[in-house]
Design a protein around this motif. Structure first.
Motif, short mmCIF file in Angstrom:
data_model
loop_
_atom_site.label_atom_id
_atom_site.label_comp_id
_atom_site.label_asym_id
_atom_site.label_seq_id
_atom_site.Cartn_x
_atom_site.Cartn_y
_atom_site.Cartn_z
N GLU A 1 0.97 -1.07 -0.09
CA GLU A 1 -0.04 -0.03 0.00
C GLU A 1 0.86 1.21 0.02
OE1 GLU A 1 -3.57 2.11 2.78
OE2 GLU A 1 -2.76 0.14 3.22
N ILE A 2 2.01 1.22 0.76
CA ILE A 2 3.09 2.51 0.94
C ILE A 2 3.46 2.71 -0.69
CG2 ILE A 2 4.98 3.33 2.01
CD1 ILE A 2 4.01 1.78 4.63
N GLY A 3 4.02 1.44 -0.97
CA GLY A 3 4.73 1.54 -2.26
C GLY A 3 4.03 2.01 -3.54
N GLN A 4 2.72 1.81 -3.66
CA GLN A 4 1.48 2.05 -4.38
C GLN A 4 1.40 3.91 -4.60
OE1 GLN A 4 -1.63 -0.36 -4.08
NE2 GLN A 4 -0.67 -1.78 -5.63
N VAL A 5 1.78 4.36 -3.42
CA VAL A 5 1.45 5.80 -3.48
C VAL A 5 2.83 6.65 -3.49
CG1 VAL A 5 -0.69 5.52 -2.22
CG2 VAL A 5 1.41 6.00 -0.97
N GLY A 6 3.85 5.81 -3.68
CA GLY A 6 5.33 6.36 -3.54
C GLY A 6 5.56 7.10 -4.83
N GLY A 7 6.57 8.08 -4.90
CA GLY A 7 6.69 8.83 -6.06
C GLY A 7 8.39 8.41 -6.33
N LEU A 8 8.99 9.07 -7.07
CA LEU A 8 10.42 8.83 -7.49
C LEU A 8 11.29 9.16 -6.42
CD1 LEU A 8 10.71 10.17 -11.38
CD2 LEU A 8 10.51 7.49 -10.32
N THR A 9 11.12 10.10 -5.56
CA THR A 9 11.91 10.16 -4.27
C THR A 9 11.57 9.35 -3.08
OG1 THR A 9 10.58 11.92 -3.86
CG2 THR A 9 12.49 12.29 -5.32
N ASP A 10 10.28 8.77 -3.21
CA ASP A 10 10.05 7.76 -1.85
C ASP A 10 10.79 6.35 -2.20
OD1 ASP A 10 8.12 9.84 -0.78
OD2 ASP A 10 6.75 9.33 -2.74
N ALA A 11 10.63 5.67 -1.03
CA ALA A 11 11.45 4.53 -1.09
C ALA A 11 10.80 3.70 0.05
CB ALA A 11 12.84 4.61 -0.76
N LEU A 12 10.86 2.44 -0.34
CA LEU A 12 10.47 1.19 0.74
C LEU A 12 11.85 0.90 1.21
CD1 LEU A 12 7.70 -0.85 -1.19
CD2 LEU A 12 7.50 0.65 1.13
N ILE A 13 12.20 1.20 2.45
CA ILE A 13 13.52 1.11 3.10
C ILE A 13 13.42 -0.03 3.93
CG2 ILE A 13 15.57 1.95 4.15
CD1 ILE A 13 14.32 4.96 3.32
N LEU A 14 14.16 -1.05 3.48
CA LEU A 14 14.06 -2.30 4.51
C LEU A 14 15.42 -1.94 5.29
CD1 LEU A 14 11.73 -3.77 2.83
CD2 LEU A 14 13.00 -5.77 3.43
N HIS A 15 15.61 -2.41 6.66
CA HIS A 15 16.67 -2.24 7.56
C HIS A 15 16.74 -3.62 8.03
CE1 HIS A 15 19.67 -0.39 9.46
NE2 HIS A 15 19.03 0.67 10.06
N PRO A 16 17.25 -4.57 7.31
CA PRO A 16 17.56 -5.74 7.97
C PRO A 16 18.21 -6.24 8.91
CG PRO A 16 18.55 -6.01 5.69
CD PRO A 16 17.92 -4.63 6.10
N LEU A 17 19.23 -5.36 9.33
CA LEU A 17 20.32 -5.70 10.36
C LEU A 17 20.11 -4.54 11.46
CD1 LEU A 17 23.39 -7.13 8.42
CD2 LEU A 17 21.46 -8.43 9.74
N VAL A 18 19.02 -3.84 11.53
CA VAL A 18 18.74 -2.51 12.41
C VAL A 18 19.25 -3.07 13.90
CG1 VAL A 18 16.67 -3.32 12.70
CG2 VAL A 18 16.95 -0.75 13.22
N GLY A 19 20.20 -1.95 14.14
CA GLY A 19 20.47 -2.01 15.90
C GLY A 19 21.07 -3.34 16.44
N GLY A 20 21.45 -4.19 15.60
CA GLY A 20 21.86 -5.39 15.94
C GLY A 20 20.99 -6.45 15.98
N LEU A 21 19.97 -6.40 15.30
CA LEU A 21 19.00 -7.39 15.17
C LEU A 21 19.60 -8.74 14.51
CD1 LEU A 21 15.72 -7.57 14.93
CD2 LEU A 21 16.20 -7.75 12.18
N PRO A 22 19.17 -9.81 15.12
CA PRO A 22 19.52 -11.03 14.94
C PRO A 22 19.74 -11.29 13.34
CG PRO A 22 18.40 -11.50 16.79
CD PRO A 22 18.23 -10.01 16.51
N ILE A 23 20.69 -11.95 12.72
CA ILE A 23 20.89 -12.02 11.44
C ILE A 23 19.80 -12.90 10.48
CG2 ILE A 23 22.33 -12.90 9.54
CD1 ILE A 23 24.78 -11.95 11.06
#
Length: 330
Positions: free
Chosen positions: A287-309
């Motif tokens: 839903e967020i991605g469908q309203v995004g423009g060229l400067t918008d991003a779906l930013i995944l942060h897969p190792l955020v803050g020491g998150l288990p791999i």
């Protein structure tokens, strides 16, 4: 349709050597996965002397990523340009640009932590002048022609793969950064959504007869995403990792600094309420991605803050399986 971006900064409370090594390897492996599966960009960043080892060497990390990928771009946002020797920086970036076939982009920031300047033997009070010298030197060096540098004639080879040079944007949240960008005929990348800086850039560019430049503002709502089928469970299990990163970054800020990802939260509940760090279902991501423009991003942060791999991989795999095929215009 939003741009798909993986963010990495290798944060690890405790600095366990085995775990730190595993996180850097996971960064490269996740980048290769993203490359294979059609993600758009990898985002790296730079800080020094952090208790949790926050990403001190983004160019080295970028090189490892380029060696494991074929098409995905890497943006360093931001590279703290005044902390580098200008000639060596020109060489390193030129080599990375050649290795990657032109996939490297840089936001040249000036930084906001005096202790980083002190640790690397740079004068904090001269940071603006140092930034000018570094950027001016890069642009001269990348021509491949001899030029005068600190009283001697030097030449930097090889030339970058990208003609005339890799994408370099001047970062910042002050009008001085805008003026620097226009004077050097470079794009401007704001660290926060400040519309008056965008207007100032285009007004100044018009006055200077500079055509072809651009200014980028981040979206007002920037989200660091952990993709999950059960947000409540994810917050309960991993909220402290998100909070660690948020409070670390907030602790570096001063009143004159603006950032789109700055948090004021001191508890997991407050952080969740803010909406900067998010646990989102695949449907919510779509839903967020469908309203995004060229400067918008779906930013995944897969190792955020020491998150288990393993948890980071689960988020990335879920996003790839259930969001990527549907990240198309509504």
């Amino acid at each position: 349709m939003a741009v798909t971006n993986l963010r990495f900064n290798q944060v690890l409370p405790g600095l366990d050597r085995q775990e730190m090594s595993a996180r850097y390897r996971a960064t490269v492996e996740m980048a290769a996965f993203a490359d294979k599966n059609g993600f758009d960009m990898i985002s790296l960043e730079e800080h020094h002397g952090a208790d949790n080892a926050w990403s001190p060497s983004p160019l080295s990390t970028a090189g490892a990523i380029f060696g494991a990928t074929e098409r995905i771009g890497v943006i360093v946002c931001a590279l703290l340009a005044p902390l580098y020797d200008p000639i060596r920086l020109a060489e390193d970036i030129a080599v990375l640009d050649n290795i990657s076939g032109g996939r490297l982009s840089l936001v040249a920031g000036i930084g906001y932590r005096p202790e980083e300047y002190a640790a690397l033997g740079k004068e904090w009070k001269r940071r603006g002048k140092i930034q000018d010298e570094v950027l001016e030197t890069l642009l001269k060096a990348w021509t491949g022609e001899p030029f005068e540098y600190r009283g001697t004639t030097v030449r930097v080879t090889p030339k970058p793969f990208t003609d005339p040079h890799p994408m370099v944007m001047v970062g910042g949240t002050a009008k001085a950064s805008v003026r620097r960008a226009v004077r050097l005929r470079l794009p401007f990348y704001a660290a926060a959504p400040i519309p008056e800086l965008e207007r100032y850039y285009y007004e100044l560019a018009a006055e200077e007869g500079f055509e072809g430049g651009f200014a980028i503002l981040p979206p007002v709502k920037t989200r660091m995403i952990f993709c999950t089928e059960d947000p409540d469970k994810a917050w309960a299990e991993y909220g402290e990792y998100f909070l660690h990163e948020a409070t670390t970054y907030a602790g570096w800020q001063t009143p004159d600094i603006a950032s789109v990802v700055e948090s004021s939260a001191t508890t997991v509940a407050a952080l969740r309420e803010e909406g900067i760090y998010c646990c989102l279902t695949p449907d919510e991501c779509v839903e967020i991605g469908q309203v995004g423009g060229l400067t918008d991003a779906l930013i995944l942060h897969p190792l955020v803050g020491g998150l288990p791999i393993d948890a980071g991989w689960a988020s990335l795999q879920l996003f790839n399986d259930k969001v990527m095929p549907r990240n198309v215009p509504a």
